[in-house]
Design a protein around this motif. Structure first.
Motif, PDB file in Angstrom:
ATOM      1  N   LEU A   8       1.058  -0.801   0.252  1.00 39.78           N
ATOM      2  CA  LEU A   8       0.240   0.407   0.272  1.00 39.78           C
ATOM      3  C   LEU A   8       1.215   1.213   0.323  1.00 39.78           C
ATOM      4  O   LEU A   8       2.430   1.046   0.560  1.00 39.78           O
ATOM      5  N   LEU A   9       0.036   2.144  -0.590  1.00 40.15           N
ATOM      6  CA  LEU A   9       1.313   3.372  -1.049  1.00 40.15           C
ATOM      7  C   LEU A   9      -0.323   4.527  -0.722  1.00 40.15           C
ATOM      8  O   LEU A   9      -1.316   5.112  -1.327  1.00 40.15           O
ATOM      9  N   ALA A  10       0.144   5.669  -0.356  1.00 43.51           N
ATOM     10  CA  ALA A  10      -0.525   6.960  -0.633  1.00 43.51           C
ATOM     11  C   ALA A  10       0.076   8.095  -1.221  1.00 43.51           C
ATOM     12  O   ALA A  10       1.166   8.285  -0.879  1.00 43.51           O
ATOM     13  N   ILE A  11      -0.263   8.885  -2.238  1.00 44.78           N
ATOM     14  CA  ILE A  11       0.406  10.213  -2.917  1.00 44.78           C
ATOM     15  C   ILE A  11       0.048  11.176  -2.782  1.00 44.78           C
ATOM     16  O   ILE A  11      -1.985  11.351  -3.350  1.00 44.78           O
ATOM     17  N   ALA A  12       0.452  12.346  -2.622  1.00 40.84           N
ATOM     18  CA  ALA A  12      -0.866  13.512  -2.309  1.00 40.84           C
ATOM     19  C   ALA A  12       0.113  14.254  -3.392  1.00 40.84           C
ATOM     20  O   ALA A  12       0.558  14.629  -3.471  1.00 40.84           O
ATOM     21  N   LEU A  13      -1.854  14.450  -3.489  1.00 44.05           N
ATOM     22  CA  LEU A  13      -1.190  15.917  -4.718  1.00 44.05           C
ATOM     23  C   LEU A  13      -2.645  17.573  -4.599  1.00 44.05           C
ATOM     24  O   LEU A  13      -2.868  17.069  -3.966  1.00 44.05           O
ATOM     25  N   GLU A  14      -2.221  17.953  -5.915  1.00 45.20           N
ATOM     26  CA  GLU A  14      -2.774  19.019  -5.283  1.00 45.20           C
ATOM     27  C   GLU A  14      -4.111  19.104  -5.116  1.00 45.20           C
ATOM     28  O   GLU A  14      -4.854  17.951  -6.747  1.00 45.20           O
ATOM     29  N   HIS A  15      -5.106  19.312  -3.927  1.00 48.29           N
ATOM     30  CA  HIS A  15      -6.441  19.217  -3.968  1.00 48.29           C
ATOM     31  C   HIS A  15      -6.991  17.345  -4.241  1.00 48.29           C
ATOM     32  O   HIS A  15      -7.848  17.354  -4.799  1.00 48.29           O
ATOM     33  N   LYS A  16      -6.253  16.731  -4.369  1.00 43.45           N
ATOM     34  CA  LYS A  16      -5.976  15.461  -5.613  1.00 43.45           C
ATOM     35  C   LYS A  16      -5.632  14.094  -4.161  1.00 43.45           C
ATOM     36  O   LYS A  16      -3.656  14.622  -4.263  1.00 43.45           O
ATOM     37  N   VAL A  17      -5.889  12.581  -3.717  1.00 47.61           N
ATOM     38  CA  VAL A  17      -4.570  12.542  -3.195  1.00 47.61           C
ATOM     39  C   VAL A  17      -5.693  10.576  -3.897  1.00 47.61           C
ATOM     40  O   VAL A  17      -6.127  10.079  -4.077  1.00 47.61           O
ATOM     41  N   ILE A  18      -3.911   9.821  -4.224  1.00 45.46           N
ATOM     42  CA  ILE A  18      -4.846   8.843  -4.790  1.00 45.46           C
ATOM     43  C   ILE A  18      -3.517   8.047  -3.516  1.00 45.46           C
ATOM     44  O   ILE A  18      -3.169   7.806  -2.860  1.00 45.46           O
ATOM     45  N   SER A  19      -4.530   6.787  -3.357  1.00 47.45           N
ATOM     46  CA  SER A  19      -4.797   6.300  -2.023  1.00 47.45           C
ATOM     47  C   SER A  19      -4.771   4.343  -2.687  1.00 47.45           C
ATOM     48  O   SER A  19      -6.100   4.272  -2.892  1.00 47.45           O
ATOM     49  N   LYS A  20      -3.972   3.421  -2.120  1.00 50.71           N
ATOM     50  CA  LYS A  20      -4.969   1.921  -2.493  1.00 50.71           C
ATOM     51  C   LYS A  20      -5.565   1.911  -1.188  1.00 50.71           C
ATOM     52  O   LYS A  20      -5.335   2.044   0.276  1.00 50.71           O
ATOM     53  N   LEU A  21      -5.967   0.739  -1.100  1.00 52.84           N
ATOM     54  CA  LEU A  21      -7.898   0.067  -0.442  1.00 52.84           C
ATOM     55  C   LEU A  21      -6.000  -0.302   1.136  1.00 52.84           C
ATOM     56  O   LEU A  21      -5.632  -1.285   0.282  1.00 52.84           O
ATOM     57  N   GLY A  22      -7.061   0.253   1.802  1.00 56.36           N
ATOM     58  CA  GLY A  22      -6.581  -0.296   3.339  1.00 56.36           C
ATOM     59  C   GLY A  22      -5.373   0.792   3.382  1.00 56.36           C
ATOM     60  O   GLY A  22      -5.204   0.929   4.355  1.00 56.36           O
ATOM     61  N   ASP A  23      -5.190   1.677   3.275  1.00 57.12           N
ATOM     62  CA  ASP A  23      -4.517   2.466   3.038  1.00 57.12           C
ATOM     63  C   ASP A  23      -4.918   3.210   4.215  1.00 57.12           C
ATOM     64  O   ASP A  23      -6.324   3.451   4.069  1.00 57.12           O
ATOM     65  N   LEU A  27      -5.821  14.024   4.029  1.00 51.22           N
ATOM     66  CA  LEU A  27      -6.935  14.570   3.100  1.00 51.22           C
ATOM     67  C   LEU A  27      -6.022  16.097   3.343  1.00 51.22           C
ATOM     68  O   LEU A  27      -6.818  16.745   4.313  1.00 51.22           O
ATOM     69  N   ASN A  28      -5.553  17.292   2.310  1.00 54.22           N
ATOM     70  CA  ASN A  28      -4.810  17.792   2.680  1.00 54.22           C
ATOM     71  C   ASN A  28      -5.442  19.514   3.235  1.00 54.22           C
ATOM     72  O   ASN A  28      -6.261  19.411   1.850  1.00 54.22           O
ATOM     73  N   CYS A  29      -5.504  20.837   3.511  1.00 48.37           N
ATOM     74  CA  CYS A  29      -6.262  21.268   3.742  1.00 48.37           C
ATOM     75  C   CYS A  29      -5.481  22.096   4.972  1.00 48.37           C
ATOM     76  O   CYS A  29      -4.922  21.979   5.618  1.00 48.37           O
ATOM     77  N   THR A  30      -4.911  23.398   4.360  1.00 45.64           N
ATOM     78  CA  THR A  30      -3.828  24.584   4.286  1.00 45.64           C
ATOM     79  C   THR A  30      -4.329  26.058   4.244  1.00 45.64           C
ATOM     80  O   THR A  30      -4.739  26.611   2.723  1.00 45.64           O
ATOM     81  N   TYR A  31      -4.100  26.670   5.197  1.00 46.19           N
ATOM     82  CA  TYR A  31      -4.873  28.189   4.923  1.00 46.19           C
ATOM     83  C   TYR A  31      -3.073  29.004   5.790  1.00 46.19           C
ATOM     84  O   TYR A  31      -3.294  29.014   6.535  1.00 46.19           O
ATOM     85  N   ARG A  32      -2.785  29.852   5.080  1.00 43.54           N
ATOM     86  CA  ARG A  32      -2.284  30.578   5.758  1.00 43.54           C
ATOM     87  C   ARG A  32      -2.358  31.842   5.736  1.00 43.54           C
ATOM     88  O   ARG A  32      -2.012  32.750   4.588  1.00 43.54           O
ATOM     89  N   GLY A  33      -2.358  32.358   6.177  1.00 47.26           N
ATOM     90  CA  GLY A  33      -3.352  33.445   6.423  1.00 47.26           C
ATOM     91  C   GLY A  33      -2.561  34.475   7.849  1.00 47.26           C
ATOM     92  O   GLY A  33      -1.546  34.331   7.718  1.00 47.26           O
ATOM     93  N   ARG A  34      -3.516  35.567   8.778  1.00 51.87           N
ATOM     94  CA  ARG A  34      -2.485  35.241   9.560  1.00 51.87           C
ATOM     95  C   ARG A  34      -2.895  34.787  11.078  1.00 51.87           C
ATOM     96  O   ARG A  34      -3.140  33.891  10.547  1.00 51.87           O
ATOM     97  N   GLU A  35      -2.081  35.286  11.395  1.00 52.19           N
ATOM     98  CA  GLU A  35      -2.545  34.246  13.562  1.00 52.19           C
ATOM     99  C   GLU A  35      -3.648  33.967  13.451  1.00 52.19           C
ATOM    100  O   GLU A  35      -4.306  34.684  13.747  1.00 52.19           O
ATOM    101  N   LEU A  36      -3.283  32.618  13.967  1.00 57.08           N
ATOM    102  CA  LEU A  36      -4.931  31.696  14.131  1.00 57.08           C
ATOM    103  C   LEU A  36      -4.699  31.370  15.872  1.00 57.08           C
ATOM    104  O   LEU A  36      -4.190  31.047  16.092  1.00 57.08           O
ATOM    105  N   HIS A  37      -6.220  32.084  16.173  1.00 56.21           N
ATOM    106  CA  HIS A  37      -6.705  31.357  17.147  1.00 56.21           C
ATOM    107  C   HIS A  37      -7.246  29.969  17.627  1.00 56.21           C
ATOM    108  O   HIS A  37      -8.329  30.703  17.277  1.00 56.21           O
ATOM    109  N   LEU A  38      -7.255  29.084  18.153  1.00 59.57           N
ATOM    110  CA  LEU A  38      -7.875  27.947  17.997  1.00 59.57           C
ATOM    111  C   LEU A  38      -9.181  27.772  18.433  1.00 59.57           C
ATOM    112  O   LEU A  38     -10.210  27.299  17.668  1.00 59.57           O
TER     113      LEU A  38
END
Length: 284
Positions: A8-23, A27-38
């Motif tokens: 099994l192998l997972a390959i991350a692409l921009e807005h797309k993920v190809i993953s093998k069964l069972g892996d 899922l990528n989500c990154t925000y590059r903005g001002r300082e954040l407070h959780l």
């Protein structure tokens, strides 16, 4: 990448993920903005193409996981990367992916200051795949000169995903040959096996290739058949005959040698006995 039973192998692409069964897929989500407070953030992972009532994959509210609205299908299968959250990385780890996870996902980040507003949104398409086994190609067994005779080849490959393309190739000129039959079997674990046959008229220099293509993984696995000449078969048969005759001759020589040793030993015993008898007679 995490390893599972299917290689099994997972390959991350921009807005797309190809993953093998069972892996485990990220899922990528990154925000590059001002300082954040959780404490002022709400992060929702949702199924973007879900027409059913439940669409929440994971929710983070005021710095805490919230499972109250999470779909049952994703219970205990999702994780955020806590050490990355304050840097704006809201990527989701989805564990042990299966066919039902092959969807489009949406990451929505909302911030509450004077009012609640959406500050980031992205979609990620998850596609699944599994490598097929090395194809096994079976060809005809030919006796004598049978040029022009119709023969059948078969090609099998197992446990891949999604459905594969099977190509038959005449390697003498790299031309494609139409298959006579193609059977696809769907297994309980979600993978497929393919079985294809090819009927062609034989030639004096036949070279056939079976190729199994997995488009998502961009994998092409192939097996080749090359016609064996009758001369080599005859030569092999002659070599076997020579070996047999050599073994027979060696056996005869061994028997003769043993008989000779037995005769020498018998003669020695007879002489020794005769000598003792003569000595006994002289003493009398």
């Amino acid at each position: 990448a995490f390893v599972f039973s299917f290689y099994l192998l997972a390959i991350a692409l921009e807005h797309k993920v190809i993953s093998k069964l069972g892996d485990n897929a990220t899922l990528n989500c990154t925000y590059r903005g001002r300082e954040l407070h959780l404490n002022n953030l709400r992060v929702y992972w949702q199924i973007a193409d879900d027409l059913e009532q439940c669409s929440v994959v994971h929710a983070l509210i005021s710095g805490q996981d919230n499972e109250s609205e999470q779909c049952i299908h994703f219970k205990n299968r999702t994780q955020l990367f806590w050490d990355r959250l304050e840097d704006g990385d809201f990527s989701l780890l989805l564990l042990n992916v299966s066919q039902s996870d092959e969807r489009t996902y949406k990451c929505v980040v909302m911030q509450k200051t004077e009012y609640t507003k959406m500050i980031h949104q992205t979609e990620v398409v998850l596609s699944l795949a599994a490598s097929y086994s090395q194809p096994i190609l079976s060809g005809p067994v030919r006796n004598g000169n049978s040029a022009g005779e119709e023969v059948t080849f078969s090609c099998r490959s197992n446990n891949g995903y999604p459905k594969a393309n099977v190509y038959w190739i005449n390697k003498t000129d790299n031309s494609l040959l139409p298959p006579s039959q193609l059977n696809i079997t769907h297994h309980a674990d979600g993978t497929y096996s393919v079985f294809s046959t090819l009927k062609v008229n034989t030639t004096s220099n036949m070279q056939i290739e079976c190729s199994v293509e997995n488009k998502i993984l961009q994998e092409n696995l192939s097996a080749n058949y090359k016609e064996q000449s009758n001369d080599s078969s005859t030569e092999s048969h002659q070599n076997l005959e020579r070996s047999g005759r050599g073994a027979q001759a060696a056996g005869i020589v061994s028997v003769v040698f043993l008989i000779g040793l037995l005769a020498v030993f018998t003669c020695w015993l007879w002489r020794r006995r005769s000598s003792k008898l003569a000595s006994y007679a002289g003493n009398e």
